[in-house]
Write an enzyme that holds these catalytic residues in place. Structure first.
Site, PDB file in Angstrom:
ATOM      1  N   CYS A 176      37.067  34.217  42.551  1.00 24.01           N
ATOM      2  CA  CYS A 176      37.946  35.449  42.165  1.00 24.01           C
ATOM      3  C   CYS A 176      37.330  36.249  40.861  1.00 24.01           C
ATOM      4  CB  CYS A 176      39.286  34.766  42.012  1.00 24.01           C
ATOM      5  SG  CYS A 176      40.328  36.261  41.500  1.00 24.01           S
ATOM      6  N   ARG A 177      37.865  36.524  40.416  1.00 19.57           N
ATOM      7  CA  ARG A 177      37.341  37.967  38.986  1.00 19.57           C
ATOM      8  C   ARG A 177      36.571  37.575  37.911  1.00 19.57           C
ATOM      9  NH1 ARG A 177      39.515  43.285  41.868  1.00 19.57           N
ATOM     10  NH2 ARG A 177      42.074  42.375  40.809  1.00 19.57           N
TER      11      ARG A 177
END
Lengths: 236, 236
Positions: A176-177
DNA sequence: TGGTCATTCAATCAATAACTTGACTGATTG
DNA sequence: CAATCAGTCAAGTTATTGATTGAATGACCA
């Protein structure tokens, strides 16, 4: 304040102060995904435009982000110093000494123990021998700006109805981020509940990129795409 | 502010804010040398007692230092999370992106280029084969609280009249409180001017200790010594 | 037990920071 | 070249922070 030692400390402190604001850290995480306009960053962080703009300028003055003009928009991206390294050190320190951080993570997801993350090194090995499928749960536009090579992009919001694309017999590694991006935690929780063998990557896209590992990009369709980001992902 | 992501960022920011103050960073550097009383730390940093006390408490709440009572004095020492690592990351970031930092260092000493520092790794090698003499230029009491094994302690103030103790034919490596401790820069400059072959250790005592390398301590004389620190250096 | 020392607490003041609002600027587009 | 769009700037408000002072605490010492 007049001797060089205090001056140095004052310089360090100035930088630390810039990171001493949750909204700015959040902006920074989003800018670390790739180039984004002020408006988009403001949306993503739920700040007013002017406020986001001001924070971004603070970040820029400290070198944490850089900006360039593209037509009438201003695009911000991560600066090129060891920003990710610094944030990583902050995170590791926080994990060590702030019960709150561990608390938030574990009370929110409540099964931290079973979420043992996969390290970059392990992932690289397992990608080599094909024993793992990589899943990027970020929104499509962020994926387009850059992602780990070979990753499958199913935005978290779409997971429900795209389950068919995921293997039941191979382990999945979701990312993810960044290390605290909620999406991958939730993806793991959701897919676990459905019987998938899935783990989280220890950190996210920016860390991967900062480590100098190759990143994939999507060549944007030549026609003005329906997605907000029209410019093709910048190389690097 | 209500979702876990913002909360996490807020936690990180809180920690960064604690580092966002020059005086606190300075206190932290001194506490990193070894245990010290509030009064001593206040002296060293040139802060009022109450002010130092308050800053120390802020640092303690964030886990950067720990404290214990010794009789009527309160002793503060470095906390046990990866504090040095975090400060190192901050320093490296600052060096990369703040012209001011490089500027202060180089204008003050004006020969940064010729001060190429020795890394820990190189030092270890050269200590092994005896091709180098280690010089600790910190005050005696700090040396007593812990130092690199085998180091010769000549406080910077005493250098002038103790030159005879230094070899002219062997390279000297000087170190100090940390990467930006002024003393070692000045020692290098002063001894270079006198024809000594001397270089700086890249970082200082706290980094050495944080790396888990062995440290030497001085057993304090049993009689109440003339030096301010009466208690024997606590091991590790 | 009273005095003293080291530190902390509480109250205060000035300086700084975050956010809002509305005006302004620079680049594009009709 | 006016209108519009994206972002910045400037001014004002409120909240936080850093430093100072003097009083309060806690531990030791006679």
């Amino acid at each position: 304040m007049t001797n060089p030692k205090s001056e140095i400390f004052e310089q360090f402190a100035e930088l630390a102060r810039v990171l001493g604001q949750g909204n700015r850290l959040e902006l920074l995480e989003h800018a670390a995904q790739g180039e984004r306009s002020v408006e988009r960053l403001a949306q993503l962080t739920d700040l007013s435009l002017a406020n986001a703009s001001q924070h971004l300028q603070v970040l820029r003055r400290a070198g944490f982000v850089r900006s360039r003009r593209d037509g009438k928009r201003m695009l911000y991206r991560l600066g090129d110093g060891p920003v990710i390294e610094l944030l990583g050190a902050l995170r590791r320190y926080a994990e060590h000494s702030r019960a709150e951080v561990r608390g938030i993570v574990s009370t929110y997801f409540d099964r931290l123990d079973s979420l043992e993350p996969v390290s970059r090194e392990v992932l690289l090995e397992r990608l080599d021998d094909g024993s793992v499928v990589l899943l990027d749960v970020r929104p499509e536009d962020e994926f387009a700006l850059g992602h780990l090579p070979g990753a499958l992009n199913i935005p978290f919001a779409d997971l429900e109805w795209r389950l068919a694309e995921l293997p039941k017999d191979t382990q999945i590694v979701a990312y993810c981020r960044g290390p605290y991006c909620v999406l991958s935690f939730e993806a793991v929780a959701a897919l676990r509940a459905r019987g998938y063998d899935i783990r989280r990557l220890e950190d996210g896209f920016p860390e991967w990129k900062a480590a100098g590992l190759p990143v994939g990009t999507v060549i944007a369709a030549p026609s003005p795409a329906p997605t907000p980001s029209a410019t093709p992902a910048s190389g690097r």
